[in-house]
Design an enzyme around this catalytic site. Structure first.
Site, PDB file in Angstrom:
ATOM      1  N   GLU A   1      29.777  32.642  52.907  1.00 44.59           N
ATOM      2  CA  GLU A   1      29.169  31.991  51.752  1.00 44.59           C
ATOM      3  C   GLU A   1      30.126  31.953  50.578  1.00 44.59           C
ATOM      4  O   GLU A   1      30.868  32.901  50.334  1.00 44.59           O
ATOM      5  CB  GLU A   1      27.934  32.780  51.308  1.00 44.59           C
ATOM      6  CG  GLU A   1      26.834  32.767  52.314  1.00 44.59           C
ATOM      7  CD  GLU A   1      25.677  33.633  51.871  1.00 44.59           C
ATOM      8  OE1 GLU A   1      25.427  33.737  50.652  1.00 44.59           O
ATOM      9  OE2 GLU A   1      25.034  34.205  52.755  1.00 44.59           O
TER      10      GLU A   1
ATOM     11  N   CYS B   1      32.283  32.216  43.309  1.00 41.93           N
ATOM     12  CA  CYS B   1      32.180  33.537  43.930  1.00 41.93           C
ATOM     13  C   CYS B   1      32.628  33.415  45.384  1.00 41.93           C
ATOM     14  O   CYS B   1      32.025  32.666  46.153  1.00 41.93           O
ATOM     15  CB  CYS B   1      30.733  34.007  43.835  1.00 41.93           C
ATOM     16  SG  CYS B   1      30.439  35.598  44.607  1.00 41.93           S
TER      17      CYS B   1
ATOM     18  N   CYS C   1      30.164  42.828  56.379  1.00 39.67           N
ATOM     19  CA  CYS C   1      30.694  43.941  55.585  1.00 39.67           C
ATOM     20  C   CYS C   1      30.418  45.259  56.298  1.00 39.67           C
ATOM     21  O   CYS C   1      29.410  45.399  56.988  1.00 39.67           O
ATOM     22  CB  CYS C   1      30.036  43.965  54.204  1.00 39.67           C
ATOM     23  SG  CYS C   1      30.810  45.153  53.060  1.00 39.67           S
TER      24      CYS C   1
ATOM     25  N   CYS D   1      25.888  49.270  51.839  1.00 40.43           N
ATOM     26  CA  CYS D   1      25.071  49.548  50.659  1.00 40.43           C
ATOM     27  C   CYS D   1      23.625  49.161  50.983  1.00 40.43           C
ATOM     28  O   CYS D   1      23.376  48.089  51.535  1.00 40.43           O
ATOM     29  CB  CYS D   1      25.586  48.745  49.462  1.00 40.43           C
ATOM     30  SG  CYS D   1      27.317  49.094  49.102  1.00 40.43           S
TER      31      CYS D   1
ATOM     32  N   CYS E   1      21.980  45.729  49.860  1.00 41.46           N
ATOM     33  CA  CYS E   1      22.771  44.509  50.040  1.00 41.46           C
ATOM     34  C   CYS E   1      22.479  43.843  51.372  1.00 41.46           C
ATOM     35  O   CYS E   1      22.477  44.492  52.420  1.00 41.46           O
ATOM     36  CB  CYS E   1      24.263  44.840  49.952  1.00 41.46           C
ATOM     37  SG  CYS E   1      25.292  43.396  50.186  1.00 41.46           S
TER      38      CYS E   1
ATOM     39  N   CYS F   1      23.246  38.059  47.371  1.00 42.19           N
ATOM     40  CA  CYS F   1      24.398  38.331  48.214  1.00 42.19           C
ATOM     41  C   CYS F   1      24.043  38.354  49.695  1.00 42.19           C
ATOM     42  O   CYS F   1      23.224  39.161  50.122  1.00 42.19           O
ATOM     43  CB  CYS F   1      24.979  39.676  47.818  1.00 42.19           C
ATOM     44  SG  CYS F   1      24.858  39.915  46.060  1.00 42.19           S
TER      45      CYS F   1
HETATM   46  N1  SAH Z   1      31.829  44.704  48.118  1.00 43.68           N
HETATM   47  C1  SAH Z   1      32.046  44.400  46.734  1.00 43.68           C
HETATM   48  C2  SAH Z   1      31.820  42.952  46.356  1.00 43.68           C
HETATM   49  C3  SAH Z   1      30.575  42.275  46.905  1.00 43.68           C
HETATM   50  S1  SAH Z   1      29.014  42.786  46.210  1.00 43.68           S
HETATM   51  C4  SAH Z   1      31.226  45.330  45.850  1.00 43.68           C
HETATM   52  O1  SAH Z   1      30.434  46.093  46.386  1.00 43.68           O
HETATM   53  O2  SAH Z   1      31.414  45.335  44.646  1.00 43.68           O
HETATM   54  C5  SAH Z   1      29.012  42.118  44.584  1.00 43.68           C
HETATM   55  C6  SAH Z   1      27.949  42.728  43.678  1.00 43.68           C
HETATM   56  O3  SAH Z   1      26.630  42.372  44.097  1.00 43.68           O
HETATM   57  C7  SAH Z   1      27.986  44.246  43.657  1.00 43.68           C
HETATM   58  O4  SAH Z   1      27.988  44.724  42.357  1.00 43.68           O
HETATM   59  C8  SAH Z   1      26.712  44.624  44.368  1.00 43.68           C
HETATM   60  O5  SAH Z   1      26.241  45.884  43.920  1.00 43.68           O
HETATM   61  C9  SAH Z   1      25.784  43.502  44.017  1.00 43.68           C
HETATM   62  N2  SAH Z   1      24.669  43.335  44.946  1.00 43.68           N
HETATM   63  C10 SAH Z   1      24.654  43.534  46.268  1.00 43.68           C
HETATM   64  N3  SAH Z   1      23.439  43.282  46.778  1.00 43.68           N
HETATM   65  C11 SAH Z   1      22.652  42.901  45.761  1.00 43.68           C
HETATM   66  C12 SAH Z   1      21.291  42.489  45.650  1.00 43.68           C
HETATM   67  N4  SAH Z   1      20.492  42.416  46.714  1.00 43.68           N
HETATM   68  N5  SAH Z   1      20.837  42.174  44.422  1.00 43.68           N
HETATM   69  C13 SAH Z   1      21.632  42.223  43.344  1.00 43.68           C
HETATM   70  N6  SAH Z   1      22.926  42.583  43.382  1.00 43.68           N
HETATM   71  C14 SAH Z   1      23.432  42.933  44.580  1.00 43.68           C
END
Ligand code: SAH
Length: 354
Positions: free
Chosen positions: A77, A113, A120, A124, A127, A343
């Site tokens: 994406e 973006c 990944c 997390c 995510c 994301c």
């Molecule tokens: N792996 C990297 C970049 C991708 S995530 C990182 O972790 O920073 C980019 C941002 O989106 C991160 O700050 C992450 O915490 C946030 N993010 C991930 N899932 C999300 C969600 N469901 N809602 C809001 N923000 C989210």
């Protein structure tokens, strides 16, 4: 690849410039390349060009979400987020901003973006990309190619000083560090996009933060926190068990900032999990002394995610506490919710539907 073919590495830049800024679609058209190299590329059947746009979803707020198909048919994406001409500041992140219907012709700034990996590995808990697992790294051409494909689709000719770039799409850029740096160089040196308009976000791969600090060409740094203490962060972001907050904040404190540069801390707010006033005070304490700003992001919920969006008044209270402690703090507006713009959401939703 170019070096493997016995060619000097500047050929890669020549090729990239021709492909992406002059928009040629075969090496044969690149007159700066030696004839033998051109015919070698042709003989080996190496095809050149931008990654293809498989699907495109346009939100009422102007956000465009692209599902991009790579040569091996994997998809990633890439998102285009324009900010209108209604007097919004830089990243459109100021608190309380209303979501407006968007006029596609009137953007003053836009942020692209990009993804760095297919899926990944960091896992997390909030995510959606994590649910896909890791398929593979993107190569430098695939990372930079997303930018060029979107610019082309949006009819923007680079370099355009209104365009910002964030490495915040699918994947963890610091687990694909070499390709991410190569892509940055291609975009800065090959296309002319300024590094000061680029931000890379990491979940906290601490050794690579030090590496980034030593790069001569690099984006700005963002760090995803999601929790103000180790106990909670280890639950939400398992990577914290490998590099804890002390190590992470240590790297942030030592990061060599350029003139007027700040580190961005991202904090995704999860209802009744990390959004209390106590968490806000703990966060203010944690980042004390770091030249930084905090971006608060209300959770974008999605299928398979066990958390909920926080109440709006909790978000504002959280922000107020940080601001009261002299931490610059912004609330990021939700973008493109109607087109599954959280994301990893688009790819997952499409996969679940097919
Ligand atoms: N792996 C990297 C970049 C991708 S995530 C990182 O972790 O920073 C980019 C941002 O989106 C991160 O700050 C992450 O915490 C946030 N993010 C991930 N899932 C999300 C969600 N469901 N809602 C809001 N923000 C989210």
């Amino acid at each position: 690849m170019v070096e493997d073919a016995g060619q000097p590495s500047y050929r890669a830049k020549q090729l990239f410039q021709a492909l992406y800024t002059q928009r040629v679609n075969s090496a044969d058209q690149v007159s700066t390349l030696p004839k033998e190299f051109r015919s070698m590329l042709a003989d080996e059947g190496i095809s050149l060009g931008l990654p293809g746009i498989q699907k495109k979803f346009i939100s009422f707020d102007g956000t465009v979400r692209y599902l991009i198909e790579l040569a091996d048919h994997e998809t990633i994406e890439t998102v285009w987020m324009p900010q209108g001409d209604g007097g919004e500041a830089g990243d459109g992140s100021e608190a309380g901003a209303e979501i407006e219907a968007h006029n596609p012709r009137s953007w003053r700034r836009a942020t692209i973006c990009v993804s760095s990996q297919v899926g990944c590995a960091v896992n997390c808990q909030f995510c959606l990309t994590a649910l896909l697992g890791i398929k593979r790294n993107l190569n430098a051409g695939e990372i930079a190619g997303q930018v060029m494909a979107v610019l082309q689709d949006q009819k923007v000719s680079p370099p355009d000083e209104r365009v910002n770039l964030v490495f915040m799409g699918m994947g963890e850029p610091f687990l694909n560090y070499d390709n991410f740096i190569k892509a940055t160089r291609l975009l800065v040196e090959g296309v002319g996009l300024p590094e000061s308009r680029m931000t890379v976000s990491t979940a906290g791969i601490v050794p690579r933060i030090y590496d980034l600090g030593a790069e001569s060409v690099r984006p700005k740094l963002a760090i995803s926190l999601a929790a103000p203490n180790d106990a909670l962060r280890s639950q939400l972001m398992p990577i914290n068990r490998k590099w804890n907050l002390e190590q992470l904040l240590g790297a942030a404190r030592e990061f060599p900032l350029r003139n007027r540069e700040k580190i961005t801390f991202e904090y995704v707010l999860l209802k009744d999990v990390n959004d209390s006033p106590l968490h806000a005070r703990e966060l203010a304490e944690l980042v004390r002394g770091v030249k930084c700003k905090v971006n608060l992001i209300a959770l974008n919920p999605g299928p398979g995610i066990q958390f909920e969006m926080p109440e709006q008044n909790r978000v504002l209270e959280f922000q107020k506490i940080l601001a009261g402690a002299n931490v610059p703090v912004f609330v990021r507006r939700p973008r493109g919710r109607d087109i599954y713009a959280a994301c990893g959401q688009l790819k997952r939703t499409v996969e679940m539907a097919t």
